[in-house]
Scaffold this active site. Structure first.
Site, PDB file in Angstrom:
ATOM      1  N   ASP A   1      -1.002  13.481 -35.159  1.00  0.00           N
ATOM      2  CA  ASP A   1      -1.641  12.458 -34.332  1.00  0.00           C
ATOM      3  C   ASP A   1      -1.994  12.991 -32.958  1.00  0.00           C
ATOM      4  OD1 ASP A   1      -1.418  10.429 -36.165  1.00  0.00           O
ATOM      5  OD2 ASP A   1       0.561   9.804 -35.459  1.00  0.00           O
TER       6      ASP A   1
ATOM      7  N   LYS B   1      -7.243   9.820 -32.639  1.00  0.00           N
ATOM      8  CA  LYS B   1      -8.439   9.215 -32.067  1.00  0.00           C
ATOM      9  C   LYS B   1      -9.512  10.269 -31.812  1.00  0.00           C
ATOM     10  CE  LYS B   1      -8.455   5.555 -28.636  1.00  0.00           C
ATOM     11  NZ  LYS B   1      -7.894   5.187 -27.361  1.00  0.00           N
TER      12      LYS B   1
ATOM     13  N   MET C   1       2.172   0.609 -25.688  1.00  0.00           N
ATOM     14  CA  MET C   1       0.761   0.221 -25.846  1.00  0.00           C
ATOM     15  C   MET C   1       0.401  -0.977 -24.968  1.00  0.00           C
ATOM     16  SD  MET C   1       0.549   0.581 -29.995  1.00  0.00           S
ATOM     17  CE  MET C   1       2.149  -0.163 -30.330  1.00  0.00           C
TER      18      MET C   1
HETATM   19  N1  SAH Z   1       6.091   6.317 -32.250  1.00  0.00           N
HETATM   20  C1  SAH Z   1       5.868   6.416 -30.836  1.00  0.00           C
HETATM   21  C2  SAH Z   1       5.077   5.254 -30.286  1.00  0.00           C
HETATM   22  C3  SAH Z   1       3.656   5.161 -30.804  1.00  0.00           C
HETATM   23  S1  SAH Z   1       2.781   3.831 -30.074  1.00  0.00           S
HETATM   24  C4  SAH Z   1       7.210   6.566 -30.107  1.00  0.00           C
HETATM   25  O1  SAH Z   1       8.266   6.380 -30.721  1.00  0.00           O
HETATM   26  O2  SAH Z   1       7.208   6.867 -28.924  1.00  0.00           O
HETATM   27  C5  SAH Z   1       1.922   4.646 -28.753  1.00  0.00           C
HETATM   28  C6  SAH Z   1       2.516   4.244 -27.415  1.00  0.00           C
HETATM   29  O3  SAH Z   1       3.673   5.018 -27.163  1.00  0.00           O
HETATM   30  C7  SAH Z   1       1.625   4.502 -26.231  1.00  0.00           C
HETATM   31  O4  SAH Z   1       0.683   3.469 -26.039  1.00  0.00           O
HETATM   32  C8  SAH Z   1       2.627   4.551 -25.101  1.00  0.00           C
HETATM   33  O5  SAH Z   1       3.020   3.254 -24.723  1.00  0.00           O
HETATM   34  C9  SAH Z   1       3.802   5.214 -25.779  1.00  0.00           C
HETATM   35  N2  SAH Z   1       3.868   6.669 -25.514  1.00  0.00           N
HETATM   36  C10 SAH Z   1       3.696   7.667 -26.385  1.00  0.00           C
HETATM   37  N3  SAH Z   1       3.895   8.861 -25.783  1.00  0.00           N
HETATM   38  C11 SAH Z   1       4.194   8.595 -24.501  1.00  0.00           C
HETATM   39  C12 SAH Z   1       4.519   9.399 -23.362  1.00  0.00           C
HETATM   40  N4  SAH Z   1       4.592  10.736 -23.429  1.00  0.00           N
HETATM   41  N5  SAH Z   1       4.765   8.765 -22.193  1.00  0.00           N
HETATM   42  C13 SAH Z   1       4.726   7.427 -22.101  1.00  0.00           C
HETATM   43  N6  SAH Z   1       4.434   6.627 -23.139  1.00  0.00           N
HETATM   44  C14 SAH Z   1       4.172   7.190 -24.318  1.00  0.00           C
END
Ligand code: SAH
Length: 340
Positions: free
Chosen positions: A37, A59, A171
């Site tokens: 991803d 994306k 998100m």
């Molecule tokens: N499975 C992932 C979440 C996927 S949803 C997890 O456990 O973290 C995607 C959301 O994750 C983004 O919109 C953001 O809110 C968060 N996210 C992912 N990577 C991030 C990062 N490095 N810093 C802050 N937020 C992050």
């Protein structure tokens, strides 16, 4: 070996490659195919074996998201060939990761395993120096999506979720103003809010405010996706810069360039200094260059590197020619020990 494919759903963690489970790393190294991803640190892909196929399903500027059906189809197609497929997902695959849809798509035809990952909420809090729960402040923590279907804030009761505990929103950047306005209706305007962008990357941005100030602070500091919104008194535990932001190379971006092969483990160790590091090596190897072409190009396009470290100026020339770029000579630092 029975010739049957296998699928490993693995968490890639939030960014810092040191935050990936050892088991996930071992599987990345032996995978035949890695389906990944957008939110996966691309340096992890460079641990794969040379002949491993990398498939990006995140994306794109043209297509908004690769449809879930298409991702499922690719996973099944590769497993049907008898291959070991690693499905690499940002953070933890089981937290807003559409894991069950992909597992269901296998229809019990192929064995699968799941490797948990460090989720963004944990990393955002701890790399900003506050915990998600604290005995003195918060007895519970809630992980919620902040992504609103049909622009309605009513379907999720954010007030109930934020009451008396920590609320971590994934998100949620698009709907932040709406969510804050709902919370402000009957909660204390001084309730703390942290917004952490790119948690655990050397360019992490943490903005701390309260219900009354956070919208303006986020705009002023230009915190953008991906970001976590964390609401609650635990945010008060942070005092000034975090341990992570105090690391010697925090904020620095370094590109390591070589025509020869560089030990990737060394680069992973560099991450402990707090910067962002990326490698472009084996510049004469067409197979390797084809494999990483689009990944390298994207990294070069988005990151303004502060320093380019190389073992030879010839490597820099090759890089410039291959990617049609010009490196500022003032940024080049030669280090002949890169390949030791
Ligand atoms: N499975 C992932 C979440 C996927 S949803 C997890 O456990 O973290 C995607 C959301 O994750 C983004 O919109 C953001 O809110 C968060 N996210 C992912 N990577 C991030 C990062 N490095 N810093 C802050 N937020 C992050």
């Amino acid at each position: 070996m029975d010739g049957l494919g296998k699928v490993i759903f693995a968490g890639a963690g939030p960014g810092d490659p040191g935050l990936v489970a050892y088991k996930a790393i071992r599987n990345i190294k032996t995978a035949d195919v890695i389906i990944y991803d957008r939110l996966v640190n691309p340096i992890l892909l460079q641990l794969s074996k040379p002949q491993c196929e990398l498939i990006y399903v995140g994306k794109n500027p043209d297509v908004k998201y690769k449809a879930q059906d298409e991702i499922n189809r690719i996973i099944n197609e590769k497993a049907a060939l008898g291959l070991t497929v690693v499905r690499l997902k940002g953070g933890d695959p089981g937290i807003f990761g559409r894991l069950s849809e992909e597992v269901d798509s296998l229809n019990n035809k192929y064995p699968y395993e799941v490797i948990p990952g460090i989720t963004s909420a944990s990393a955002a809090a701890l790399y900003s120096d506050f915990p998600l729960t604290d005995r003195a402040h918060e007895p519970h923590v809630t992980f919620s999506t902040g992504h609103l279907q049909k622009e309605s804030v009513r379907e999720i009761d954010f007030q109930a979720l934020a009451k008396g505990g920590t609320l971590a929103l994934y998100m949620g950047m698009k709907a932040l103003p709406e969510i804050i306005s709902v919370l402000s209706k009957d909660m204390d305007a001084h309730l703390k809010v942290a917004v952490v962008g790119n948690a655990s990357y050397g360019y992490q941005k943490t903005v701390i405010g309260d219900l009354s100030t956070i919208n303006d602070l986020v705009s002023a500091h230009k915190v953008t996706h991906p970001a976590m919104i964390i609401i609650g008194d635990v945010v008060n535990v942070r005092k000034g810069l975090s341990w992570y932001e105090k690391l010697p190379e925090f904020g620095v971006r370094k590109l390591i360039v070589s025509k020869d092969e560089i030990d990737k483990e060394k680069i992973l160790e560099m991450y402990d200094q707090g910067g962002f590091y990326y490698i472009i090596d084996q510049l004469d190897d067409e197979t390797i260059q084809n494999k990483y072409k689009s990944i390298h190009e994207e990294i070069l396009a988005i990151h303004g590197f502060d320093e380019i470290i190389t073992d030879s100026l010839l490597s820099i020339e090759k890089l410039e020619k291959r990617f049609n770029i010009k490196i500022n000579p003032a940024k080049i630092k030669t280090d002949f020990s890169l390949n030791d």
